[in-house]
Write an enzyme that holds these catalytic residues in place. Structure first.
Site, PDB file in Angstrom:
ATOM      1  N   HIS A   1     -10.047  -5.406  10.986  1.00  0.00           N
ATOM      2  CA  HIS A   1     -10.680  -5.242   9.684  1.00  0.00           C
ATOM      3  C   HIS A   1     -12.004  -4.509   9.749  1.00  0.00           C
ATOM      4  CE1 HIS A   1      -7.734  -8.356   8.802  1.00  0.00           C
ATOM      5  NE2 HIS A   1      -7.866  -8.066   7.533  1.00  0.00           N
TER       6      HIS A   1
ATOM      7  N   GLU B   1       0.817  -1.223   0.000  1.00  0.00           N
ATOM      8  CA  GLU B   1       0.000   0.000   0.000  1.00  0.00           C
ATOM      9  C   GLU B   1       0.843   1.262   0.000  1.00  0.00           C
ATOM     10  OE1 GLU B   1      -0.953  -2.673   1.502  1.00  0.00           O
ATOM     11  OE2 GLU B   1      -3.046  -2.943   0.939  1.00  0.00           O
TER      12      GLU B   1
END
Lengths: 393, 369
Positions: free
Chosen positions: B167, B98
């Site tokens: 998450h 990322e």
């Protein structure tokens, strides 16, 4: 104990200049562009690629412009030092004196359509891209005549019309950003490359390797230039990198190690790298260079290295003196003529500083400009929103 | 042209769904999303896909980048079909890096391209947050307008179902606190289309917070919204349901919960006005305050952590701008102040439920005038 280790390692920084140059007929100071061939101080060391030749083509006019431009950069940084001590420059101020050959040699090899992005040590890179010393001093002193209108400061100089994308304060962030610029050049089929400069301190950053991986996978025209001045702030390279052979750290990405104090070697390497990147994707250039100042104006620069080391590099490897000797030995100009040039440069810099000192500070309303390109009439606030607020156009 | 489209879109929205709901209330039916015969429906997933498709078609500078966006057709199938249609020079599968690919996206935007960067979920955006904030959000300001960053960061945000603490976080409050960013959160398919198209066209960096559980939900969609030039204005909230007793503000999935809560409240004679924020930054303080000045009561709802949240900002804004209109303390319904647990019953306790919104609205209402 640490210092003795320092002095034994620092001898590798004192590379002697190459042997005598051939004498020629005396010429006047010229804009002569007849080619002169000069050998670089050292051969290039390479990784996964055949290095370019040590014989570099230059000319009288190029050598003179190298001298003048580097003298201007040097003077600018010294003036910035004084301004910082006089508290006219605030915050962080990272000076580049000693490293001028990297900026100058690079510019000689590329065009303004090739992009450059660098770290916070960006004043001279900005100048190399065509930025002016008045804009630079204005920005350093927070005036509206600054290249970022006083909103950026020392670490945030930009010149988009010359493909210079800053000026970044976060160590290593410019590595993926630069690969993104290269991505855009490839996407738009521009036949241009991006030079992304980072230091030995940034060379261990994970995001650098993430960006290199993608650049290599997607064949991006990216040249990653490690300006190895051997110290990441106060930490010497041997204390921060298990492998300080930064030109090899790309693993599958080829690399070249270059004497970064030799403007002609830098030029040759950058020319080579540009051709490589356009055809074969990313390449790393490690510029072996040195900064005379500490990391920033808050760092004396002498607690982690000896004064002998600093003065030693200055005596033996100074980039401006190297070009000076070349010019004199090729009878392009006399020592006096060069000294006069330096005096002129000093006057120019003093005048720019004086003009910048007289320049206006931003209006309070400038607090709220350029937050967005399109603000849609939303509001922004000062510390007391009942006192200070603005509608963003 | 922008403004005209925006106004038209709002009128259509308000006209269609508000009148639809009013007729349903009168006839006593409960369904919030029934529709007249012949009008279309669209899932949020298809809405997002069509928005990206149309913007890629209209502007060759728009490209898509992220993990699994190409050959896999998108982890949540939002980018389905785009690789086949536009080819590998417009749709890029990235490695799981990322920080690297986000930085590359921002650099491409510096040079004038228009990247649409997908985070598989916004939890992973934390690996790249320096580029979102320091490289993207602040550049136009630091460069005094030389370097603008026309990038969109999009992906699912907030809780899904049973995915656990790492998450499930909502990033609306964090990103919306940063000047230089725009932060959007669609609810319906029309929101998804209009806001994403606006985001891609926008010259500034936009954080586009979707919701995984909404991807499969179908919403009625107007002809207007299906047009390829359709755009919704950034910075404008939508009044999903008009009311006069209490204002409920929220965004994303919670809009659906708030509408259900409004139905329940209506049964007890409380008329709730539900505002779908759509834009977290810029926040439509004008619409929120106008509503509270009408109802004199506020319940703000969000899924994210309660401390320093979007709700806190809205409460502060209302107390600052509309204090004398308030007849009750402002109410906040937010996610629990805990990392998201896995067990289903605990997860339910950690997230706002319809009954929480109803209870808070009733609390706000049972105060003396």
């Amino acid at each position: 104990m640490a210092l003795s280790r320092l002095s034994s390692r620092s001898t590798t920084l004192f590379q002697p200049l190459a042997a005598a140059f051939p004498t020629t007929l005396r010429r006047h100071i010229s804009t002569d562009t007849t080619p002169i061939t000069v050998e670089t101080s050292l051969p290039f060391t390479s990784h996964l690629v055949e290095p370019p030749s040590r014989a570099v083509e230059t000319s009288s006019s190029e050598l003179l412009s190298f001298f003048r431009d580097m003298a201007l950069m040097r003077r600018m940084e010294i003036a910035a030092d004084s301004l910082y001590k006089a508290k006219l420059i605030r915050g962080f101020c990272h000076l580049y004196d000693g490293q001028e050959a990297v900026a100058i040699g690079m510019e000689a090899a590329i065009t303004r359509r090739d992009a450059i992005i660098t770290s916070y040590r960006d004043h001279c890179t900005f100048l190399g891209r065509g930025g002016g010393i008045f804009e630079a001093f204005s920005e350093l002193m927070g005036r509206t005549t600054g290249c970022s209108k006083g909103k950026g400061g020392s670490m945030h100089f930009y010149k988009k019309d010359a493909s210079f994308y800053g000026g970044h304060g976060i160590v290593g962030a410019q590595a993926p950003l630069g690969c993104g610029l290269a991505f855009a050049q490839k996407y738009s089929k521009e036949e241009a490359v991006t030079f992304t400069l980072y230091g030995d301190g940034a060379a261990n950053q994970g995001q650098l390797f993430e960006a290199l991986n993608i650049a290599a996978l997607w064949d991006l025209p990216a040249v990653l230039v490690c300006e190895n001045n051997h110290y990441g702030m106060g930490t010497a390279e041997w204390r921060s990198a298990k492998s300080p052979a930064y030109f090899k750290r790309g693993d599958y990405v080829p690399g070249l190690k270059v004497d970064g104090m030799d403007a002609l070697a830098v030029k040759q390497a950058c020319k080579f790298a540009k051709e490589h990147a356009l055809k074969n994707g990313p390449i790393i250039l490690e510029m072996d260079t040195y900064r005379y100042h500490g990391h920033s104006m808050s760092d004396p620069g002498s607690t982690y290295r000896t004064r002998d080391e600093i003065s030693g590099v200055r005596q033996v490897r100074d980039p401006i003196d190297r070009v000076r000797k070349l010019i004199i030995s090729h009878d392009i100009a006399t020592e006096k003529e060069l000294k006069d040039m330096e005096k002129e440069v000093r006057k120019e810099v003093d005048a720019a500083v004086a003009q910048a000192k007289e320049s206006p500070i931003p209006e309070p309303s400038d607090l709220f400009t350029n937050i967005y390109v399109k603000g849609f009439g939303s509001e922004s606030f000062g510390a007391d929103r009942k006192e200070l607020r603005a509608t963003l156009p | 042209m922008w403004g005209i489209l925006g106004r038209r879109a709002v009128v259509v929205d308000g006209g269609f769904s508000a009148s639809c709901l009013r007729s349903r209330m009168r006839s006593g039916l409960v369904s919030a999303r029934s529709y007249a015969a012949g009008s279309k429906e669209m899932t949020v997933r298809d809405a997002l896909n069509s928005a990206i498709d149309e913007e890629m078609s209209a502007d060759p500078k728009v490209f898509v980048m992220g993990e699994e966006v190409g050959q896999y057709q998108g982890a949540y199938k939002i980018t389905k079909g785009l690789l086949e249609k536009y080819g590998p020079e417009r749709v890029y599968d990235t490695p799981i890096t990322e920080a690297g690919f986000t930085g590359i996206g921002v650099g491409a935007a510096y040079a004038g391209l228009k990247p649409v960067v997908e985070f598989m979920t916004f939890n992973f955006s934390m690996q790249a947050i320096d580029h979102i904030i320091n490289s993207a959000a602040k550049s136009n300001y630091m460069s005094a307008g030389q370097i603008n960053v026309p990038i969109v960061f999009r992906g699912p945000n907030g809780a899904a179902a049973g995915v656990g603490a790492q998450h499930s976080q909502c990033y609306a409050a964090w990103y919306a606190s940063v000047p230089g960013l725009k932060v959007l959160a669609p609810y319906s398919a029309e929101d998804a289309r209009g806001l994403l198209k606006a985001a891609i066209r926008d010259p500034d960096p936009v954080v586009f917070l979707e919701n995984e559980l909404l991807y499969g939900e179908s919403f009625p969609i107007s002809e207007e919204a299906l047009d390829s030039s359709f755009c919704l204005p950034i910075g404008k909230a939508k009044i999903e349901r008009e009311g006069k007793d209490v204002t409920i503000t929220t965004f994303s999935k919670m809009v659906g919960f708030a509408l259900k809560a409004a139905e329940k409240l209506a049964e007890e004679g409380i008329s709730a006005e539900v505002i779908n924020l759509r834009s977290i930054r810029p926040l439509d303080r004008a619409t929120i305050n106008a509503s509270v000045r009408k109802t004199s009561r506020l319940v703000t709802v969000e899924e994210g952590f309660p401390q320093h949240g979007v709700c806190a900002e809205i409460c502060a804004s209302v107390v600052e701008e509309s204090f004398s209109y308030l007849d009750a303390p402002v109410e906040r319904i937010a996610g629990a102040d805990v990392p998201m647990p896995y067990a289903a019953n605990l997860e339910r306790l950690a997230l706002p439920q319809v009954e929480d919104i109803v209870r808070a609205a009733k609390r706000a209402c049972f105060r003396s005038k």
